[in-house]
Design an enzyme around this catalytic site. Structure first.
Site, mmCIF file in Angstrom:
data_model
loop_
_atom_site.group_PDB
_atom_site.id
_atom_site.type_symbol
_atom_site.label_atom_id
_atom_site.label_comp_id
_atom_site.label_asym_id
_atom_site.label_seq_id
_atom_site.Cartn_x
_atom_site.Cartn_y
_atom_site.Cartn_z
ATOM 1 N N GLY A 14 0.831 -1.209 0.000
ATOM 2 C CA GLY A 14 0.000 0.000 0.000
ATOM 3 C C GLY A 14 0.860 1.252 0.000
ATOM 4 N N ARG A 88 -0.293 -6.149 -4.139
ATOM 5 C CA ARG A 88 0.661 -7.141 -3.645
ATOM 6 C C ARG A 88 0.987 -8.139 -4.755
ATOM 7 N NH1 ARG A 88 -2.622 -3.808 -0.563
ATOM 8 N NH2 ARG A 88 -1.475 -3.348 1.299
ATOM 9 N N ASP A 119 5.030 -4.562 6.035
ATOM 10 C CA ASP A 119 5.391 -5.897 6.476
ATOM 11 C C ASP A 119 5.558 -6.902 5.328
ATOM 12 O OD1 ASP A 119 5.910 -7.147 8.890
ATOM 13 O OD2 ASP A 119 4.076 -8.339 8.661
ATOM 14 N N THR A 142 4.499 2.655 5.496
ATOM 15 C CA THR A 142 3.112 2.204 5.645
ATOM 16 C C THR A 142 2.406 3.139 6.622
ATOM 17 O OG1 THR A 142 1.655 0.511 6.595
ATOM 18 C CG2 THR A 142 3.911 0.464 7.347
ATOM 19 N N ASP A 144 0.235 2.152 8.614
ATOM 20 C CA ASP A 144 -0.238 1.347 9.747
ATOM 21 C C ASP A 144 0.657 1.444 10.992
ATOM 22 O OD1 ASP A 144 -2.159 0.496 7.973
ATOM 23 O OD2 ASP A 144 -1.148 -1.389 7.502
ATOM 24 N N ASP A 146 2.934 -0.497 11.918
ATOM 25 C CA ASP A 146 2.949 -1.805 12.581
ATOM 26 C C ASP A 146 4.272 -2.549 12.398
ATOM 27 O OD1 ASP A 146 2.673 -2.160 9.880
ATOM 28 O OD2 ASP A 146 1.137 -3.710 10.008
ATOM 29 N N ARG A 188 -4.916 -2.254 9.220
ATOM 30 C CA ARG A 188 -4.872 -3.700 8.973
ATOM 31 C C ARG A 188 -5.134 -4.426 10.286
ATOM 32 N NH1 ARG A 188 -3.245 -6.045 4.341
ATOM 33 N NH2 ARG A 188 -2.102 -4.230 3.689
HETATM 34 O O1 F6P Z 1 -1.286 -1.465 4.805
HETATM 35 C C1 F6P Z 1 -1.854 -0.251 4.429
HETATM 36 C C2 F6P Z 1 -3.345 -0.382 4.266
HETATM 37 O O2 F6P Z 1 -3.858 0.885 3.933
HETATM 38 C C3 F6P Z 1 -4.088 -0.964 5.459
HETATM 39 O O3 F6P Z 1 -4.297 -0.029 6.480
HETATM 40 C C4 F6P Z 1 -5.335 -1.469 4.797
HETATM 41 O O4 F6P Z 1 -5.892 -2.542 5.534
HETATM 42 C C5 F6P Z 1 -4.868 -1.933 3.465
HETATM 43 O O5 F6P Z 1 -3.633 -1.280 3.201
HETATM 44 C C6 F6P Z 1 -5.822 -1.674 2.325
HETATM 45 O O6 F6P Z 1 -5.299 -2.269 1.185
HETATM 46 P P1 F6P Z 1 -5.864 -2.012 -0.282
HETATM 47 O O7 F6P Z 1 -5.466 -0.626 -0.698
HETATM 48 O O8 F6P Z 1 -5.220 -3.056 -1.098
HETATM 49 O O9 F6P Z 1 -7.350 -2.115 -0.194
#
Ligand code: F6P
Length: 339
Positions: A14, A88, A119, A142, A144, A146, A188
């Protein structure tokens, strides 16, 4: 003397505000040290397919203030007639995909990689680095926050400020209507955005995956707030399968306590956008510069993080294996200040 002449640089997973500031810092620090820079577009997918452009200093001009990532992270996967988009890269999770990635690096004469991401990105880097004995340095990018081994990740501060901006606005309408709002924030499986967002916005409570919250405890808490003449209540809920999200709590409270006028806001991807804060720009600049110093010092397979305002190097094995804990002091602060 370091054998590294050319570095490759990619962002994956992300996007997060400040990734561009990190791309700028890595590129310019590398050039400053006499290295060549090859920018890899579309993350690990671009590494596999060879989507690579040589970067000079001017390629990263005027990007420090931009959100997102100029290198992109997404890739398009085609399955039958359907085009699926994902941030991803599934192919990099396979040995065959990683072999193709290695072949690209050899072909492009890239001697070391700097990867920016969360991560999943670092996990991919760790596996690849050990399989091919290849030098990689990771930067934590990120929203997050985390990642173990760094006090903050690039993008977290900006996302937190975006949350505050929204919660402050929601508070205006919440108090006008005497309503209870459940506001879902990203993270997340981590509660950093929810917990610190709640403290900084003066919310009544935070529901985070790290701590279980029963609806009746929450209701008691909110009721006390109302009784003490509060005319609105705001609860921040971290998205997660463990919490069940804001809708889940709102439904339960609505069913059990129909006297409350409950509303739900899911902030969503707005949290990922926007110009990075001063903190994130400085963090990205420091960590980006330090990533080149680390590589030139012979460091391998480390995350470059920040601890007590000092740059630190954390082995991938440690950063990935450990879960970053929530500081119990923050929970205490939120509880005591939201009475
Ligand atoms: O890891 C960053 C993040 O924004 C999380 O907070 C969230 O759960 C996820 O990515 C959303 O992913 P996507 O943009 O693939 O929907």
């Amino acid at each position: 003397m370091s054998q590294i002449k050319t570095i490759g640089l990619l962002t994956s997973g992300g996007d997060a505000p400040g990734m561009n500031a990190a791309i700028r810092a890595v590129t310019r620090a590398a050039i400053c040290n006499g290295l060549n820079v090859k920018a890899i577009f579309q993350g690990y997918k671009g590494l596999i397919s060879g989507n690579i452009v040589e970067f000079k200093s001017q390629n990263v001009s005027n990007i420090i203030q931009q959100g997102g990532t100029i290198l992109k992270t997404s890739n398009i996967i085609q399955q039958g007639g359907t085009i699926l988009k994902t941030a991803r890269c599934e192919e990099f999770k396979t040995e065959a995909g990683r072999k193709l990635a290695y072949e690209t690096l050899v072909r492009e004469e890239i001697d070391a990689l700097v990867v920016i991401g969360g991560d999943g990105t670092l996990t991919g880097a760790r596996i690849f680095a050990s399989e091919y004995n290849y030098p990689i340095v990771g930067l934590p990018g990120t929203i997050d926050n985390d990642i173990y081994g760094t006090d903050s990740t690039i993008g977290y501060d900006t996302a937190l400020n975006t949350i505050l901006d929204s919660v402050d606005k929601i508070r205006d309408t919440a108090s006008s209507h005497e309503r209870l709002f459940f506001i879902e924030v990203m993270g997340r499986d981590a509660g950093f955005l929810a917990l610190n967002g709640a403290i900084a916005s003066g919310a009544e409570a935070a529901i985070i995956p790290e701590i279980s919250t029963e609806v009746d405890q929450l209701e008691e808490f909110i009721k006390q707030g109302f009784r003490k003449s509060k005319n609105s209540s705001i609860v921040l809920v971290a998205e997660s399968e463990i919490t069940g999200g804001a809708l889940h709590y709102a439904e339960r409270v609505k069913n059990e306590y129909p006297e409350y006028d409950v509303r739900v806001v899911i902030l969503g991807h707005v949290q990922r956008g926007g110009s990075p804060s001063a903190y994130d720009r400085i963090l990205a600049s420091r960590l980006g510069s330090a990533s080149i110093d680390a590589l030139l010092d012979g460091q391998r397979n480390v995350l470059v993080g920040i601890e007590n305002d000092k740059v630190v190097l954390v082995p991938f094995s440690k950063a990935i294996k450990n879960d970053k804990p929530i500081d119990p002091e923050l929970i205490k602060v939120l509880k005591s200040l939201s009475i």
